[in-house]
Design an enzyme around this catalytic site. Sequence first.
Site, short mmCIF file in Angstrom:
data_model
loop_
_atom_site.label_atom_id
_atom_site.label_comp_id
_atom_site.label_asym_id
_atom_site.label_seq_id
_atom_site.Cartn_x
_atom_site.Cartn_y
_atom_site.Cartn_z
N HIS A 67 0.83 -1.21 0.00
CA HIS A 67 0.00 0.00 0.00
C HIS A 67 0.86 1.26 0.00
O HIS A 67 0.47 2.29 -0.57
CB HIS A 67 -0.93 0.00 1.22
CG HIS A 67 -2.16 -0.83 1.03
ND1 HIS A 67 -3.44 -0.37 1.25
CD2 HIS A 67 -2.32 -2.12 0.63
CE1 HIS A 67 -4.32 -1.31 0.99
NE2 HIS A 67 -3.66 -2.40 0.63
N HIS A 195 -1.22 -13.17 -1.05
CA HIS A 195 -2.42 -13.59 -0.32
C HIS A 195 -2.32 -15.02 0.17
O HIS A 195 -3.29 -15.55 0.72
CB HIS A 195 -3.67 -13.42 -1.19
CG HIS A 195 -4.13 -12.01 -1.30
ND1 HIS A 195 -5.22 -11.62 -2.05
CD2 HIS A 195 -3.64 -10.86 -0.76
CE1 HIS A 195 -5.39 -10.30 -1.96
NE2 HIS A 195 -4.43 -9.83 -1.19
N THR A 247 -3.14 -23.34 4.33
CA THR A 247 -1.86 -23.12 5.05
C THR A 247 -1.71 -21.62 5.32
O THR A 247 -0.84 -20.97 4.74
CB THR A 247 -0.67 -23.65 4.23
OG1 THR A 247 -0.66 -23.00 2.94
CG2 THR A 247 -0.74 -25.15 4.03
#
Length: 328
Positions: A67, A195, A247
């Site tokens: 970001h 992600h 995971t």
Amino acid sequence: MRLSRSHTLLVLLFLVVVVVSADVAILRTDYYQKTCPDFNKIVREAVLTKQSQQPTTAAGTLRLFFHDCFLEGCDASVLIATNSFNKAERDDDLNDSLPGDAFDIVNRIKTALELSCPGVVSCADILAQATRDLVTMVGGPYFDVKLGRKDGLESKAHKVRGNVPMPNQTVHDIHGMFKRNGFSLREMVALSGAHTIGFSHCKEFSDRLFGSKADPEINPRFATALKELCKNHTVDDTIAAFNDVMTPGKFDNMYFKNLKRGLGLLASDHLLIKDNSTKPFVELYATDEKAFFEDFARAMEKLAAVGVKGDGEGEVRRRCDHFNNLNV
């Protein structure tokens, strides 16, 4: 004595080079070797302690770094706190969910470095180095972090929207943001693999679960579990789910395997396996973790160089959440 035309041009070229080099950041891995020799050690010890105390720190710091770099470049502008005169980036709605642990680790490191080598290390470099160390700590690939960034002199909340991807955007729109920062479609997919760790709040994917526009392509058992988890998300906006349900604390290629099973959490995640332009990269990374790691490492090195500030464009902040001067 009259100067020849060629001699005059050489002098002018030299002056241009001197002026430009004063503003452009020259990054190198050994930037603090003489001015702050314990830099690497201090960062490494701080992230090891913090990650062991709070296992979500790695994912949060990686997100914070992204970001930061995608708006005004990697200049620690996202760390600035809002004051009476300015609403800063971190307080825009799109940055509301940036985790406190990520800000905390940067502040911890800054405090330690100010005791060891005051006024030397920028907050932008701290965030970049801490991100790399945390990624490798949870199993991700090692990549070089070149140093020498200066901290930015601006942080404006109104500039966030349109520069940070949103979960309901199309692949085309999201790639447009990546392309503006010099990234290819393949690099975008590789960076989306971040992600594989971390979590997202229910409000970011609830429209896929409830109402007439619920997404039928989510794995049914996954959808049922998410509905139960998020049933009170309108009352409690802190409820969140792991981005990688299999995971969640390990940096691996499971994120891409999950996309093929309908286990992508965000709509923008699921689109990567549906869109014909990105699907081949998802399939590659799902079957070849080495390829994913290599591409992710190269993309992170590239990300860390986006929009970096030199001496004439920034400063070394005394505190990471405040500019040195209020009038900047």
